[in-house]
Structure formats: structure tokens, C-alpha cells
Write a protein that holds these residues in place. Structure first.
Motif, PDB file in Angstrom:
ATOM      1  N   PRO A  48      -2.121  -8.764  -8.840  1.00 16.06           N
ATOM      2  CA  PRO A  48      -2.287  -7.339  -8.559  1.00 16.06           C
ATOM      3  C   PRO A  48      -1.348  -6.843  -7.455  1.00 16.06           C
ATOM      4  O   PRO A  48      -0.752  -5.766  -7.581  1.00 16.06           O
ATOM      5  CB  PRO A  48      -3.756  -7.195  -8.135  1.00 16.06           C
ATOM      6  N   ALA A  74      -3.856  -4.250  -1.967  1.00 16.22           N
ATOM      7  CA  ALA A  74      -3.471  -4.512  -0.581  1.00 16.22           C
ATOM      8  C   ALA A  74      -4.641  -5.080   0.208  1.00 16.22           C
ATOM      9  O   ALA A  74      -4.473  -6.013   1.001  1.00 16.22           O
ATOM     10  CB  ALA A  74      -2.961  -3.221   0.065  1.00 16.22           C
ATOM     11  N   LEU A  75      -5.842  -4.534  -0.016  1.00 16.82           N
ATOM     12  CA  LEU A  75      -7.011  -5.028   0.718  1.00 16.82           C
ATOM     13  C   LEU A  75      -7.300  -6.483   0.364  1.00 16.82           C
ATOM     14  O   LEU A  75      -7.581  -7.310   1.233  1.00 16.82           O
ATOM     15  CB  LEU A  75      -8.226  -4.183   0.367  1.00 16.82           C
ATOM     16  N   ARG A  76      -7.241  -6.770  -0.933  1.00 19.30           N
ATOM     17  CA  ARG A  76      -7.493  -8.142  -1.373  1.00 19.30           C
ATOM     18  C   ARG A  76      -6.485  -9.097  -0.730  1.00 19.30           C
ATOM     19  O   ARG A  76      -6.833 -10.167  -0.259  1.00 19.30           O
ATOM     20  CB  ARG A  76      -7.340  -8.172  -2.891  1.00 19.30           C
ATOM     21  N   GLY A  80       0.101   4.345  -2.365  1.00 15.30           N
ATOM     22  CA  GLY A  80      -0.987   5.261  -2.078  1.00 15.30           C
ATOM     23  C   GLY A  80      -2.024   5.419  -3.175  1.00 15.30           C
ATOM     24  O   GLY A  80      -3.022   6.102  -2.973  1.00 15.30           O
ATOM     25  N   ARG A 131       1.542  -4.325  -8.670  1.00 14.83           N
ATOM     26  CA  ARG A 131       1.331  -2.900  -8.432  1.00 14.83           C
ATOM     27  C   ARG A 131       2.248  -2.300  -7.385  1.00 14.83           C
ATOM     28  O   ARG A 131       2.378  -1.086  -7.304  1.00 14.83           O
ATOM     29  CB  ARG A 131      -0.117  -2.664  -7.993  1.00 14.83           C
ATOM     30  N   MET A 161      -4.288   0.293  -3.155  1.00 14.95           N
ATOM     31  CA  MET A 161      -5.157   0.059  -1.987  1.00 14.95           C
ATOM     32  C   MET A 161      -5.999  -1.192  -2.209  1.00 14.95           C
ATOM     33  O   MET A 161      -6.140  -2.035  -1.322  1.00 14.95           O
ATOM     34  CB  MET A 161      -6.109   1.243  -1.776  1.00 14.95           C
ATOM     35  N   ALA A 162      -6.585  -1.295  -3.411  1.00  9.72           N
ATOM     36  CA  ALA A 162      -7.439  -2.452  -3.698  1.00  9.72           C
ATOM     37  C   ALA A 162      -6.617  -3.737  -3.636  1.00  9.72           C
ATOM     38  O   ALA A 162      -7.049  -4.733  -3.040  1.00  9.72           O
ATOM     39  CB  ALA A 162      -8.082  -2.301  -5.071  1.00  9.72           C
ATOM     40  N   ALA A 202       0.802  -1.224   0.000  1.00 11.81           N
ATOM     41  CA  ALA A 202       0.000   0.000   0.000  1.00 11.81           C
ATOM     42  C   ALA A 202       0.834   1.272   0.000  1.00 11.81           C
ATOM     43  O   ALA A 202       0.263   2.360  -0.093  1.00 11.81           O
ATOM     44  CB  ALA A 202      -0.938  -0.002   1.212  1.00 11.81           C
ATOM     45  N   LEU A 216      -4.830  -8.572   2.028  1.00  8.59           N
ATOM     46  CA  LEU A 216      -5.057  -8.650   3.466  1.00  8.59           C
ATOM     47  C   LEU A 216      -6.203  -9.600   3.782  1.00  8.59           C
ATOM     48  O   LEU A 216      -6.118 -10.411   4.717  1.00  8.59           O
ATOM     49  CB  LEU A 216      -5.344  -7.252   4.027  1.00  8.59           C
ATOM     50  N   VAL A 217      -7.295  -9.528   3.010  1.00 10.30           N
ATOM     51  CA  VAL A 217      -8.445 -10.401   3.273  1.00 10.30           C
ATOM     52  C   VAL A 217      -8.026 -11.866   3.129  1.00 10.30           C
ATOM     53  O   VAL A 217      -8.297 -12.691   4.008  1.00 10.30           O
ATOM     54  CB  VAL A 217      -9.610 -10.052   2.317  1.00 10.30           C
ATOM     55  N   ALA A 250      -5.158   4.233  -5.767  1.00  8.85           N
ATOM     56  CA  ALA A 250      -6.359   3.433  -5.511  1.00  8.85           C
ATOM     57  C   ALA A 250      -6.133   1.962  -5.861  1.00  8.85           C
ATOM     58  O   ALA A 250      -6.546   1.074  -5.119  1.00  8.85           O
ATOM     59  CB  ALA A 250      -7.531   3.990  -6.313  1.00  8.85           C
TER      60      ALA A 250
END
Lengths: 99, 225, 482
Positions: C236, C164-166, C156, C240, C161-162, C153, C168-169, C158
Motif C-alpha cells: 500500500p 502512511a499510518l500503517r 493527501g 499509493r 493517509m492509511a 502522505a 509509520l506504526v 484517505a
């Protein structure tokens, strides 16, 4: 059935509910909550199963305390990421768009 | 497609739940005779740990290494959040709190500080300890911020960074310092109590700042015209 | 000073934690020089440990002086030492690279808190490789996962972020499954120490709780290793992230999941896991083919390298159906892990240079690069030689041993996958090279790139090729397990 075993069974159910939620829910906030439910389920099994004979066991209790703090840290990062994602895109779910 | 995925997750979930329930149900009766029971060992060595509460003894002595890494996890989460918070206006003002919230905060925060201190001290012989104390202190900081009595935090200055890492640094230093006895975190029994208190005190400060920071670095100015 | 203070297992964990914390206190963007010096020290510690293990066999460090099962043990054998050596050397090269990368003004903002996060990441890797305690491993997995997600992340944007979130989940679901397995094992046996659990699980017929725990833990770890079909988060995230981060993630972080699968498979789960061998092999084969196919289709350089990671991880799992038939398969897996680690770090480092120089992350933009950045392109090609499995690279030897093991086990069906994967790798590496040798369009402008970035990529790539010539020493380390 001892109290510990009741907790362990409840933990198993929570774990599966949280897991299913983490897999199918779309809204990020719900997803993060589901993952917390999943983790709490595992904590309940850890403590409950070890104490199924009714005697307290400090080792899994300490492990769960460690686990809770780790979960707090992970949740904080997840919420921070979700907010940053929302701030940049206006979206609250991750669906679609990526290879 | 989506419906099929949900059906699949539901089916597998039910199967997993059934398997878990069965496994948990049959364990106590089938518990193998050779299974380890750590409880007598925890009690047997309790007088060498310098604390009298078994959970605290596991947390900071028997499995103190877990706790060291766990503090690292919290510190890391805060650093990752600082990246997300990014460059912000350093002059963040606090929102104006409602009068009720302000008087509540004024009344409660001294009690919060007292409670935090008590929890830290109590950890050695009853439920409590650095994490609990730090959580209570951080809650006090959040309350102050919500009431508008304390500004949100911009990127941390040197003293705040030092405060955030102090507890971890003390813990790590003690762990490494004891390597001379043969192993990481190998407390000498006569010093164990004092060293654990030192670590817990440092952790209370740093974890309190960290937990507060998880909120205060990310919060935004709201409700201002 | 007592000799104990130079204990390498303890030092490999304490030192990176210390420089991570110190880099944070020093402030945003600071601490890179300290990291490089400390990583040199860590390389020396890992070498010291390797020599020790070669001479006197596996070592155990009882943290707190208690010893398992009451306390937590750190254990080092040949497998551990090999992963530690890989991690320290790649991390050192990436640190040198990152100092140049984040000095560039375009990336300065991304590098503000890179050093403390990298320190925690390296500490988590070392702690994971050394830990002999299932719950402690859970904590190291979480430390590693959060460090990796945080680093994805740092850009910074978008898309980051997406990604990183994926990541993390998936990471949290996987850790949750792992933790449930630990809970069941503690409930059944009253201990989470690997050494104590082994004989307990081997004694008597397997109970449902044991099998379920093994299944949950292995599934969680496979998701963290991005084995097909759990791979969707990887391209991703690795594609990224900033180049030094991608190098760390692809070369080291995913290997940690594989290492744990292997460790558990050979250790406590040995009596339970064998029937799952063909399944893991099949998933590995699917990963090799699908990952390579996707690498042939993508239009982005870094995405191509990331898909190649999905494919190369597949090779690691081809060995599981072959493990019963002798030491060849294990040697093949470890050689592939090390060779791919070095080559992939080199490839991401080179890709980072290409993106920096052309200003965009697409294959189209590469025309003319060959004449401007010959060293970088050579590094990319050399790393490609390892991925394709051409002699004398480490990748060649790994694939050779793998084919040999498959024939010895009479499972020749894996051989076409190994060979086909190599051909596909050649195809996607040549996609990049071919484009780079085209003439630059007249309007093309190239940014100057610090020499240090090019040469670190080259050093990593050269190491991955030369590894094939020095593989004897590495395999001797594995033999030290006895």
C-alpha cells in the motif's frame, strides 16, 4: 538491587507492554500512546542499565534526551496523520480493507 | 482469528519480558572486564568542550552530530505536518478564550519567556539547554493560542520559514565551517563555549517555533457560531 | 581553501541537509533546480570517495575530532561506497523526473514540500550508510523513516493517509526494538561504536543480553526492509505514493534496512548471528515466491511493481545462509541491491508515466499504450529484463553469482527459488507488456506526457541492464575491503 537496575527492569516491562499494545490495539490514539510507552521503556533500560553501579553516566542521558526529541517528532507526525485520516474517513482505526 | 492473534502476542510478549528481565538481571554481575567506561573520558576532556555540564558536553560536543540530526528530524516532522495541514484558510481566527484562561495567559507568559531564557543560559553548567528552553517557550505560545490571544498559523510566510530553519542552518554552518580543522563539529577549545552558545541560541528560537508550529499549524478554529 | 572542506563523507551528509533546509526557506514547490545541481555534486563526491577507498582502503572520519568510542565515527568501505553511489545516482534521476512530474498541474499540490522532504531523505540515507555508531544509526533510521512516511502522505487522499499510518506504526515498532537492542548493548559493554563493539562481542561466550540485543535489532531492521512476513505495509505505501516517491522508497529506502542487517551481520554480530542464516534464507525464498504470486494477481500497475519489490528483496536474504562460504554471496547480494535499485526506480518512473497518460492506475487501461509511449514501455521492459535476470543485465549476473554460491556451498535447494522467481517475474512483467500492445479502444484518450519523464525512466532502465557489463568495477570496490 541498585536504583538503576530497578529502572531497567521497569523499562523492560513497559517496553513489552507498549510493544503488545502497538501490535494489537485498534484505536489509533491508543496505538500511538502504546508506541510511546514502548519507546520510554527502551529509554529507561538505556539509562538504568548503564547506571546499575549507582554512578551517573552522562552519555546515555544525552542519548535519551536525543531520543525523546525524536520521539516527540514521530508522535507529532503520527497524531497529524491520524487526524488527517479521521478528517477524511471519519474512522479512528486502520482495520481491514487493504490487501 | 483476532483472539488467536492476541493470544500469540501475549505469549510472545511474556517470553520476551522474561528474557529481558533475565538478561538485565544477570548483566551487572557478569559485566565483562573489558567493557568500556566512558565516564572518565567524558570528565577528562570536559575542559576542552567549553561547557561544564557533562550532559551538555555529550549533547553538543562529543555526540553533537546526533543532536544535529535530531534537529533535522524535528524540522522534517514539521514539514510533513505542513503537507497534512494543506491549504487552509489564511485568515484563521483564534477561538474566544474564557476570561480565566485569558488572565492566566497574560500573567504566565512573561514568566514563561523569562524561564526560557534562564534555561538556555543554565544549560552550560547545569541541567537545561536549548531544547528545554524551546519547549517552555512553545508551551507559552500554545497557552496564548488557547486563550485566544494569538491566532493559529496558516501556511508559513518567508520570515517564519527562515525562523524555523535558522537554528538548524547555524548549527549546520558551524559544523561544516569547522571541517577546516579536520572534522565536522571539531570545535577549537578556546571557541567551543562561544560557538555552543551561538548554536544553542539559534536552536532555542527555531525549536521554539517548530514545537509551537507542531501545534499551531494543525489546530482548528473551534467553538465559533 | 583547505582540502578538508572537500571531504566527501562530510559533504555527502552536509550538502543534502543544506539544500533540504534551503528548499524549505525558498517556499512551496521551489528548490527543484537546486536539488538537481546539488545531487550532481553529491554524485561527484560519492565517486571521489569510491576512488579514495579503492586506492587507500577504508576511511574513517571522526566527527568532532574525538574518535570512537567517546565521539561518533563515520566510516566508508567498499560496501558503504557502493550504496552511496546507488543512492546518489537514483536520487539524481528521480530529482530530474520529479521536476517534470510535479510541474504537471494535477500533481502540483502534492509537490508543495517535496524537495525539502527529499533532501532530508537523501541526507538520512547517506548518514545511515556512513555511520559507524549504533545510536547514531537509530537517529538516522528515524530521520529516514519519518521522511519516507511524510512523502507517502503528500498525496493527501484517505488511502495514502492509511498507508502512511500503517508504515509509520511498523517503522516506530521496528525502531523501538532496535533501540532496546542498543540499550542492552550499551548496558553490557559501555559503548555503541561498531568498531569497539566488534572485539568485545567476539571475546568470551555470548551472553543472553548480547543475543537478545542482536535478535531485537535484526527483527526491527527486517521489518523496516519489509522481508516476508513483515511485508504487509509495503505494497500500500509504495503503491499509493506519487511515482517519484515510490521510486525513492522502493529503490533506496528499503535497501537501507538490508544494508544495516548486512553490516551488523558481517560486523559485530558475526559471532552471534550465523545460526539464523537458514531462517533468513527461508524467509527470503518465501518472499520471492509470495511477492511474485501477488504481483501476478493485482489489477493495479503500481501495486504490481510494489509487490515485485517484496519479491526482489527476498533475493537479498537468500545470501545469508551462503555468506560463510566465500565472497561470491556478498557480491551477488550487492549486485542485486544495485541492479534492483536502478531497475525498480525505472519501473516506478515508467509506471508513473503510464498512470499519467491513461489517467488511471489499472492494467485494463493500458491497451494501446505501446504505440503512444514506446520509450516508456521499452524502459519498463528493460527494467523487467533485470528483474527476470536475463543477460546481460546486472540482475542476471547477481542471480548467476547467487546460484554459483549456492552450488559451492552445497545448498542447491536455493537454486529452484532463484530460477522460479525469475520465471514468475517474466510472467508479471509480460502481464503489463501484453496489455499495452492491445489495440486501444476507440474511446481511449491519452494525456500528453513530458518527454523528460519518459527519458529518465529509460536512462535508469538502461543503466540497470548495462550494469552487467561493468560489474567488474563494482565488485572490485567490494574487494577493496580486504
Amino acid at each position: 538491587m541498585s536504583t538503576g537496575l530497578v529502572f531497567a527492569h521497569a523499562g523492560a516491562v513497559l517496553f513489552v507492554l507498549g510493544l503488545a499494545g502497538g501490535l494489537v490495539l485498534g484505536h489509533l490514539l491508543r496505538r500511538i500512546l502504546a508506541l510511546n510507552v514502548m519507546g520510554s521503556g527502551a529509554f529507561l533500560v538505556l539509562v538504568g542499565l548503564a547506571q546499575s553501579d549507582g554512578q551517573p553516566d552522562p552519555v546515555p542521558q544525552a542519548m535519551v534526551l536525543t531520543g525523546i526529541v525524536v520521539a516527540v517528532a514521530a508522535t507529532a507526525l503520527a497524531l497529524g496523520l491520524a487526524r488527517a485520516f479521521h478528517a477524511r474517513t471519519g474512522r479512528t482505526r486502520l482495520d481491514g480493507g487493504e490487501e | 482469528m483476532r483472539g488467536a492473534a492476541r493470544l500469540l502476542v501475549a505469549t510472545l510478549g511474556l517470553a520476551l519480558a522474561a528474557a529481558l528481565t533475565r538478561a538485565i538481571g544477570e548483566l551487572p554481575a557478569e559485566r565483562p572486564s573489558q567493557a568500556v567506561d566512558l565516564r572518565p573520558q567524558v570528565v577528562a576532556h570536559l575542559d576542552q568542550t567549553g561547557v561544564s555540564h557533562p550532559v551538555t558536553a555529550v549533547l553538543l560536543d562529543y555526540r553533537g552530530y546526533d543532536t544535529l540530526l535530531e534537529v533535522a528530524v524535528l524540522a522534517l516532522a514539521l514539514i510533513a505536518l505542513l503537507v497534512l495541514a494543506g491549504a487552509r484558510d489564511a485568515r484563521l481566527c483564534a477561538p474566544a478564550g474564557s476570561p480565566l484562561l485569558v488572565s492566566l495567559a497574560r500573567g504566565l507568559v512573561p514568566v514563561v519567556v523569562l524561564t526560557g531564557g534562564y534555561l538556555l543560559w543554565a544549560g552550560a553548567h547545569r541541567p537545561g539547554g536549548a531544547f528545554q528552553a524551546a519547549a517552555v517557550l512553545a508551551a507559552g505560545a500554545v497557552l496564548l493560542q488557547l486563550a485566544g490571544l494569538m491566532p493559529a498559523w496558516a501556511s508559513p510566510g518567508r520570515w517564519l520559514r527562515l525562523g524555523l530553519m535558522l537554528g538548524f542552518g547555524v548549527f549546520l554552518g558551524v559544523a561544516y565551517g569547522l571541517l577546516g580543522r579536520g572534522a565536522l563539529l571539531d570545535y577549537p577549545p578556546q571557541w567551543a563555549g562561544a560557538l555552543i552558545l551561538l548554536i544553542e541560541t539559534g536552536l532555542t528560537l527555531s525549536l521554539g517555533l517548530t514545537l509551537a508550529g507542531l501545534f499551531l499549524f494543525l489546530t482548528e478554529r473551534r467553538g465559533r457560531p | 581553501m583547505p582540502a578538508a572542506y572537500a571531504d566527501p563523507s562530510a559533504g555527502l551528509i552536509v550538502l543534502p541537509l543544506a539544500w533540504a533546509a534551503a528548499a524549505f526557506v525558498l517556499g512551496p514547490g521551489r528548490g527543484g533546480g537546486m536539488a538537481v545541481v546539488a545531487l550532481m555534486g553529491q554524485c561527484a563526491l560519492a565517486l571521489g570517495l569510491a576512488v579514495g577507498v579503492m586506492q587507500t582502503g577504508p576511511r574513517v572520519h571522526a566527527v568532532g575530532g574525538w574518535g570512537a568510542p567517546l565521539g561518533i565515527d563515520l566510516a566508508a568501505d567498499g560496501l558503504t561506497v557502493l550504496m552511496l553511489l546507488l543512492a546518489q545516482s537514483v536520487a539524481l534521476a528521480v530529482a530530474v523526473y520529479a521536476r517534470g512530474y510535479f510541474a504537471d498541474h494535477a500533481h502540483r499540490a502534492q509537490g508543495l514540500w517535496f524537495w525539502p522532504q527529499m533532501g532530508f531523505l537523501v541526507a538520512a540515507l547517506n548518514a545511515l550508510f556512513l555511520s559507524a555508531d549504533l545510536f547514531n544509526l537509530y537517529v538516522t533510521l528515524e530521520l529516514l523513516g519519518l521522511a519516507a512516511v511524510g512523502l507517502v502522505a503528500v498525496g493527501g487522499a484517505a488511502g495514502q493517509m492509511a498507508a502512511a499510518l500503517r508504515y509509520l506504526v511498523v517503522s516506530l515498532i521496528a525502531s523501538g526494538a532496535y533501540l532496546m537492542g542498543v540499550a542492552l548493548l550499551y548496558g553490557a559493554h559501555g559503548t555503541v561504536s561498531l568498531a569497539t563493539l566488534g572485539p568485545l562481542l567476539a571475546a568470551g561466550s555470548p551472553r543472553l543480553a548480547d543475543s537478545l540485543a542482536a535478535a531485537l535489532m535484526l527483527a526491527g531492521l527486517l521489518a523496516k526492509t519489509a522481508l516476508f512476513p513483515f511485508h504487509a505495509w509495503l505494497p500500500p505505501a509504495h503503491g499509493r505514493a506519487p511515482a517519484p516517491v515510490s521510486a525513492l522508497l522502493s529503490a533506496l529506502v528499503v535497501k537501507a534496512g538490508f544494508y544495516l542487517v548486512l553490516r551488523l551481520w558481517l560486523g559485530p554480530f558475526a559471532p552471534l548471528a550465523a545460526p539464523a542464516g537458514p531462517l533468513l534464507g527461508a524467509l527470503g525464498a518465501a518472499a520471492v515466491l509470495f511477492g511474485s504470486w501477488q504481483a501476478l494477481r493485482t489489477a493495479h500497475i503500481k501495486r504490481l511493481v510494489a509487490w515485485s519489490t517484496v519479491a526482489q528483496l527476498g533475493y537479498l536474504f537468500l545470501v545469508f545462509p551462503l555468506l560463510d562460504s566465500g565472497g561470491q554471496a556478498l557480491a551477488a547480494a550487492m549486485l542485486q541491491a544495485v541492479a534492483h535499485g536502478l531497475a525498480k526506480a525505472a519501473m516506478f518512473a515508467a509506471a508513473g508515466v503510464l498512470v499519467l497518460a491513461t489517467g488511471r492506475d489499472t492494467l485494463d487501461g493500458l491497451a494501446g499504450v505501446a504505440s503512444r509511449l514506446p520509450v516508456t514501455l521499452f524502459a519498463f521492459g528493460l527494467a523487467g529484463v533485470t528483474l527476470m535476470g536475463l543477460p546481460p543485465s546486472g540482475g542476471f549476473l547477481a542471480k548467476w553469482l547467487l546460484i554459483d554460491a549456492a552450488f559451492r556451498a552445497g545448498q542447491w535447494g536455493w537454486v529452484p527459488v532463484v530460477i522460479g522467481g525469475g520465471l514468475l517475474a517474466a510472467a508479471y512483467v509480460f502481464r503489463v507488456l501484453r496489455q499495452a500492445f492491445l489495440l486501444a479502444p476507440p474511446a481511449a484518450r491519452f494525456q500528453p506526457v513530458p518527454r523528460r519523464l519518459e527519458w529518465t525512466a529509460f536512462a535508469l532502465a538502461a543503466a540497470s541492464v548495462l550494469l552487467g557489463l561493468r560489474a567488474g568495477e563494482l565488485l572490485a570496490l567490494l574487494g577493496a575491503d580486504g
